[in-house]
Every structure is written in structure tokens, then in C-alpha cells.
Design an enzyme around this catalytic site. Structure first.
Site, PDB file in Angstrom:
ATOM      1  N   LYS A 157     -38.527 -20.530   9.128  1.00 51.15           N
ATOM      2  CA  LYS A 157     -39.533 -19.410   9.391  1.00 51.15           C
ATOM      3  C   LYS A 157     -39.494 -18.901   7.845  1.00 51.15           C
ATOM      4  O   LYS A 157     -38.707 -18.170   7.565  1.00 51.15           O
ATOM      5  CB  LYS A 157     -39.323 -18.495  10.261  1.00 51.15           C
ATOM      6  CG  LYS A 157     -40.837 -17.645  10.360  1.00 51.15           C
ATOM      7  CD  LYS A 157     -40.546 -16.200  10.871  1.00 51.15           C
ATOM      8  CE  LYS A 157     -40.193 -15.232   9.865  1.00 51.15           C
ATOM      9  NZ  LYS A 157     -41.186 -15.103   8.710  1.00 51.15           N
ATOM     10  N   GLU A 232     -27.109 -12.679   5.925  1.00 50.06           N
ATOM     11  CA  GLU A 232     -26.957 -12.659   4.458  1.00 50.06           C
ATOM     12  C   GLU A 232     -27.840 -11.272   4.305  1.00 50.06           C
ATOM     13  O   GLU A 232     -29.169 -11.493   4.448  1.00 50.06           O
ATOM     14  CB  GLU A 232     -27.463 -13.712   3.732  1.00 50.06           C
ATOM     15  CG  GLU A 232     -26.585 -14.876   3.912  1.00 50.06           C
ATOM     16  CD  GLU A 232     -25.157 -14.790   3.171  1.00 50.06           C
ATOM     17  OE1 GLU A 232     -25.040 -13.672   2.641  1.00 50.06           O
ATOM     18  OE2 GLU A 232     -24.304 -15.721   3.364  1.00 50.06           O
ATOM     19  N   CYS A 266     -30.423  -9.571  -3.747  1.00 52.08           N
ATOM     20  CA  CYS A 266     -29.267  -9.166  -3.043  1.00 52.08           C
ATOM     21  C   CYS A 266     -28.101  -8.932  -4.011  1.00 52.08           C
ATOM     22  O   CYS A 266     -27.348  -8.093  -3.474  1.00 52.08           O
ATOM     23  CB  CYS A 266     -29.169  -9.874  -1.940  1.00 52.08           C
ATOM     24  SG  CYS A 266     -28.786 -11.680  -2.105  1.00 52.08           S
ATOM     25  N   GLU A 359     -30.481   0.506  -1.368  1.00 48.07           N
ATOM     26  CA  GLU A 359     -30.833  -0.770  -2.195  1.00 48.07           C
ATOM     27  C   GLU A 359     -32.304  -0.868  -2.693  1.00 48.07           C
ATOM     28  O   GLU A 359     -33.167  -0.606  -1.899  1.00 48.07           O
ATOM     29  CB  GLU A 359     -30.756  -1.917  -1.273  1.00 48.07           C
ATOM     30  CG  GLU A 359     -31.174  -3.326  -1.972  1.00 48.07           C
ATOM     31  CD  GLU A 359     -31.006  -4.582  -1.133  1.00 48.07           C
ATOM     32  OE1 GLU A 359     -31.334  -4.672   0.017  1.00 48.07           O
ATOM     33  OE2 GLU A 359     -30.201  -5.597  -1.363  1.00 48.07           O
TER      34      GLU A 359
END
Ligand code: TAP
Length: 456
Positions: A157, A232, A266, A359
Site C-alpha cells: 500500500k 521503521e 527520517c 520530528e
């Protein structure tokens, strides 16, 4: 009546609608999982050499289509053309690497007194791979290439915002001769398609890359079926610059370490920790390096940084800067249309500012000072995340001491390189669970079976 849901794909550099893509519903997801389940029986039985050949043909098909895939990514995701070519090449290389797996998925023979004991690495079955919008091609490949090599089938997906290259990879797999149902790409909403991967018992493993918030929900959902997961997730990585480093090199490369892919990475080194004795000098060197970053048309070969993915995400990035945030300097960016944001360097006053602890996932970097090695390690670890980071020093002993002490899965010394498909990648703490890539990547898509054969 069947209501078909669609989504508009937007070019983030122009805000133009590129195309419309149909989104799968729950029934279509279950049908794809059923197809994958049926296909897996034959796929796992394909002779290792033949499976390897098919993966090589898939790699060659990606290579033949590389420029097209790269251009598609530029239009869909705003990635610079240089990055997008690297990303398509990464999928090709991953598939070649994965083609070496079927013939080398070795079990063991373990000494026992009364017979023979052997182990097998059995495929799991159907694997659901959920991909974020920031690196649509490589992150897809990190999941599907080793999973297929180990004899699993995959339903993938893509993110709703960036489905185009994944759809093309699905077509290329079929053109390369992968049997129907072995690798399917299913655009759809995370809350529909992604959730069905979690709840449908025929999916034996979910590989999820994305936010820590959604990753936590996925892990909780999978726990109900003891379903395997690889996660992750987010990062807040430190770029630690010691006074004994080559300061010119550290400052010249720092923008690359955080502004690559407009900071939507990331592994972005979004905190630069600089030893106090060279702090001012480092900032003097950093400023021209940041002003040099060329932000603009991602299709131009000379562009360093493209737009952010969406208007909503640009607003989210902007919201990190509070009225009190001390902005040291910024680069420039086009006015619009397009979701532009300039490279931005901030000097947070307090360790609690959101820009220092959360983040941002955009081109914003915080620079702070430390006194000595112990404080550098303490600050680098002062985050719930642990994905990557850099250490700049000319002292090899210090490089190793600090590398061992920083709680992160991927560290580089005098470099910002994080990803090589033949070395392991993954996070400590809330940055994730499990490892992708590297020599053991395929083992994460197998169960170890022990068989004892009595000989007496
Ligand atoms: P998310 O919102 O978490 O979405 C990631 C993927 O999960 C998308 O495909 C999304 O589908 C799907 N999803 C959303 N809700 C779901 C649910 N309830 N169940 C199942 N699937 C669901 O993250 P994002 O904003 O796309 O990506 C940014 C984040 O990814 C950042 O935190 C970044 O650090 C992280 N990231 C981590 C890594 C590694 S390797 N650690 C690499 C890249 C990115 P929709 O598109 O339909 O929402």
C-alpha cells in the site's frame, strides 16, 4: 451500489492535478490478500534459481524504466531529479541483491547423538507492506524485495499522496514475468487498506514505515494475532561536531545531512550539536553553506531541494517555529505556486522547545552547544528516538567511543551516509522495531523450523 473512491495526485512543485487514482476499499483489499494467499503456494515452490531469475528480470525492467520512474517521482513527490534517479536505482540494486537470496537461504545442521537435526527458513506467507510518502520507491523496495526472495507474496500500500511510482513498479513486476498475485500494489487509505493488513489473519506480517503514532497502533493491532511486524518510524538525529573535526567539511556538508529531500527524511540530522569552543566559527561557516542550497524546480539537474509534499505539511512545519524561536538565518525559496519552504537554522534557547524535541520532517535544523564528550553523548541521547546520526572528529578513539554510546541504529563518522542496501538499517527506542536491508534482511520474512530425524 458500488461507490468508487478516488484521490487526486498533486504535483507539489506546481500544485497542479497530475492524475486521479482509484482507492481500494475493504472488499478489494481482502480480494487482493486472497489472491496473494493463493499465489504464495506456487511461489514458495518455485525452484530457487528460477525465483532468482525472475527477480533479476524485475531488476532489469526497473533499470529499463529508470528515467520514467524518476520523472514520475519528481512530478508526484517533488523530489529532485538527481535524488529520484538514485531512488529508482536503489530499487533496481535491491532486486539484484535480493536475487542472490533464494539460493543462499541456508539452514543449519546441528549435531545430535540419535539422528539428524536440520533447520529450514520457511516463508511467512502473505506480507503487507505500508509505505509513507517521503521515499515512495526505496522504502517499498526495502520491504518487497527480500520478502519476495524468501518465498512470500506481497501486497503493497503506497501513501495516498504518492502512489504513482508504486503502481508502475507493480506493472513492471508483471511485465518481468512475476506470476499474478505474487506482487500487488493497492492504493488506498491507511485507515482502510493498511488496517486490513493488520486485521486480516491471512496477512502474516506487516512492514510499516511511517510515523511513530501510527506505528504504535499497528503494533498493538498486530499483537492481537501475534502477527509479525517490522516498524521503521520517526527520528530526531544528532549531527555531533567536535572541536577537533575538519570544521570546513562538517559545515559544508551539514545542509546535506538535514535538508536532503527538503528535510522529509527520517534520518535527517535535525539537531546539530557543536562543541562550545568552535560554536561561533561553525555558525560562520554554516551560514554560506545554507544560503548556497538551491531550492526550486525539482526537474532541473542543478536544484538541491524541492518543495514540501503538501500545503498541510508546510503548515505543520511552520507551526514548529514559535514566536520566541531564535531564527539564526534562512536560505531562499520560490514564492509559489508550489509548497515551498526555505532552509532554516534556529538557535533554541531552552531544551524544551518543540523544534528540539519533536520530528519536524521539514528543512529546519536546531544548532546547540555542548562542553565535552560526556555532554555531547547525553544530548545526542536526549530524545525518544534513535534512528541515525553523525559524528565529526579527527580522533578515531573518540569516533568509536561516541558511536558505541549513542543510542541509534545507523551512525556515520565524518559523513552523513545512512543507507546502503547491503548494510542493516533500523531504529533504537521509539524509532522502530527490527532491521531492514543488509545480509539478514530476508530472515525477517521467514520462520525458522527445526526438524529432527531419528536414525536409531
Ligand atoms: P503516516 O501518517 O504514519 O503514514 C504512513 C503510512 O501509513 C501511509 O501509507 C498511511 O496511509 C498509512 N497509515 C496511516 N494510518 C494508518 C492506519 N491507521 N493503519 C494502517 N496504515 C495507516 O506517516 P507519513 O506522514 O506518511 O510519513 C512520515 C513519517 O514516516 C515520519 O514520522 C518519518 O520519520 C517516518 N519515516 C520513517 C522512516 C524510517 S525508515 N524509519 C522512513 C521514512 C519515513 P495514508 O497515506 O493513506 O495516510
Amino acid at each position: 451500489m458500488n461507490v468508487v473512491t478516488t484521490t487526486q495526485v498533486i504535483d507539489p512543485a506546481t500544485e497542479r492535478v497530475v492524475t486521479t487514482v482509484e482507492l481500494a476499499d475493504e472488499a478489494a483489499t481482502d480480494a487482493a490478500i486472497d489472491r496473494a494467499h493463493r499465489a504464495q503456494v506456487a511461489w514458495r515452490a518455485v525452484a530457487p534459481g528460477d525465483r532468482a531469475r525472475l527477480l533479476r528480470r524485475f531488476a532489469e525492467a526497473v533499470d529499463a524504466d529508470l528515467e520514467h520512474l524518476a520523472r514520475l517521482e519528481v512530478t508526484n513527490s517533488g523530489h529532485t531529479i538527481g535524488n529520484a534517479r538514485w531512488e529508482a536505482g536503489n530499487v533496481r540494486d535491491l532486486l539484484h541483491y535480493a536475487a542472490g537470496i533464494p539460493e543462499r537461504l541456508l539452514g543449519q545442521q546441528i549435531p545430535v547423538a540419535d539422528g539428524v537435526d536440520i533447520t529450514f527458513h520457511e516463508p511467512l506467507g502473505v506480507v503487507g507492506v505500508i509505505v509513507p510518502w517521503n521515499f515512495p520507491m526505496p522504502i517499498a523496495g526495502w520491504g518487497f524485495a527480500p520478502a519476495l526472495a524468501a518465498g512470500n507474496t506481497v501486497v503493497l500500500k503506497p501513501a495516498e499522496l504518492t502512489p504513482l511510482t508504486a503502481i508502475r513498479l507493480g506493472e513492471l513486476a508483471l511485465e518481468a514475468g512475476l506470476p499474478e498475485g505474487v506482487f500487488q500494489v493497492l492504493p488506498g487509505k491507511g485507515s482502510v487498506v493498511g488496517q486490513r493488513f493488520v486485521t486480516n489473519p491471512k496477512v502474516r506480517k506487516v512492514v510499516f514505515t511511517g510515523s511513530t503514532e501510527v506505528g504504535t497502533q499497528i503494533m498493538a493491532g498486530c499483537a492481537r494475532q501475534v502477527k509479525r511486524v517490522t516498524l521503521e518510524l520517526g527520528g530526531k538525529s544528532a549531527n555531533v561536531v567536535f572541536a577537533d573535526a575538519d570544521l570546513e567539511a562538517a559545515a559544508a556538508s551539514a545542509p546535506d545531512g538535514v535538508f536532503d529531500n527538503a528535510g522529509q527524511d527520517c534520518c535527517a540530522r535535525s539537531r546539530i550539536l557543536v562543541q562550545r569552543s568552535v560554536f561561533d566559527r561553525f555558525l560562520e561557516l554554516l551560514e554560506p553553506a545554507v544560503r548556497k542550497v538551491r531550492v526550486g524546480d525539482p526537474a532541473e539537474a542543478s536544484t538541491d531541494m524541492g518543495p514540501l509534499i503538501s500545503a498541510a505539511h508546510r503548515q505543520r512545519v511552520a507551526d514548529f517555529l514559535e514566536p520566541t524561536t531564535d531564527i539564526a538565518f534562512t536560505g531562499t525559496c520560490p514564492e509559489g505556486p508550489g509548497f515551498w519552504y526555505p532552509p532554516t537554522v534556529v538557535l533554541p534557547a531552552a531544551g524544551t522547545e518543540r523544534v528540539l524535541t519533536e520530528e519536524v520532517f521539514g528543512p529546519v535544523v536546531a544548532v546547540i552547544a555542548f562542553e565535552d564528550e560526556a555532554e555531547a553523548i547525553r544530548l545526542a541521547n536526549d530524545t525518544e528516538f534513535g534512528l541515525s546520526g553523525s559524528i565529526w572528529t579527527s580522533d578515531v578513539g573518540r569516533a568509536l567511543r561516541v558511536s558505541r554510546a549513542v543510542e541509534a541504529g545507523n551512525l556515520s563518522v565524518n559523513s552523513h551516509a545512512s543507507v546502503r542496501y547491503w548494510t542493516p538499517f533500523g531504529g533504537f527506542k521509539r524509532s522502530g522495531l527490527g532491521r531492514e536491508l543488509g545480509p539478514d534482511a530476508a530472515l525477517a520474512f521467514t520462520e525458522t523450523k527445526n526438524v529432527f530425524i531419528a536414525t536409531t
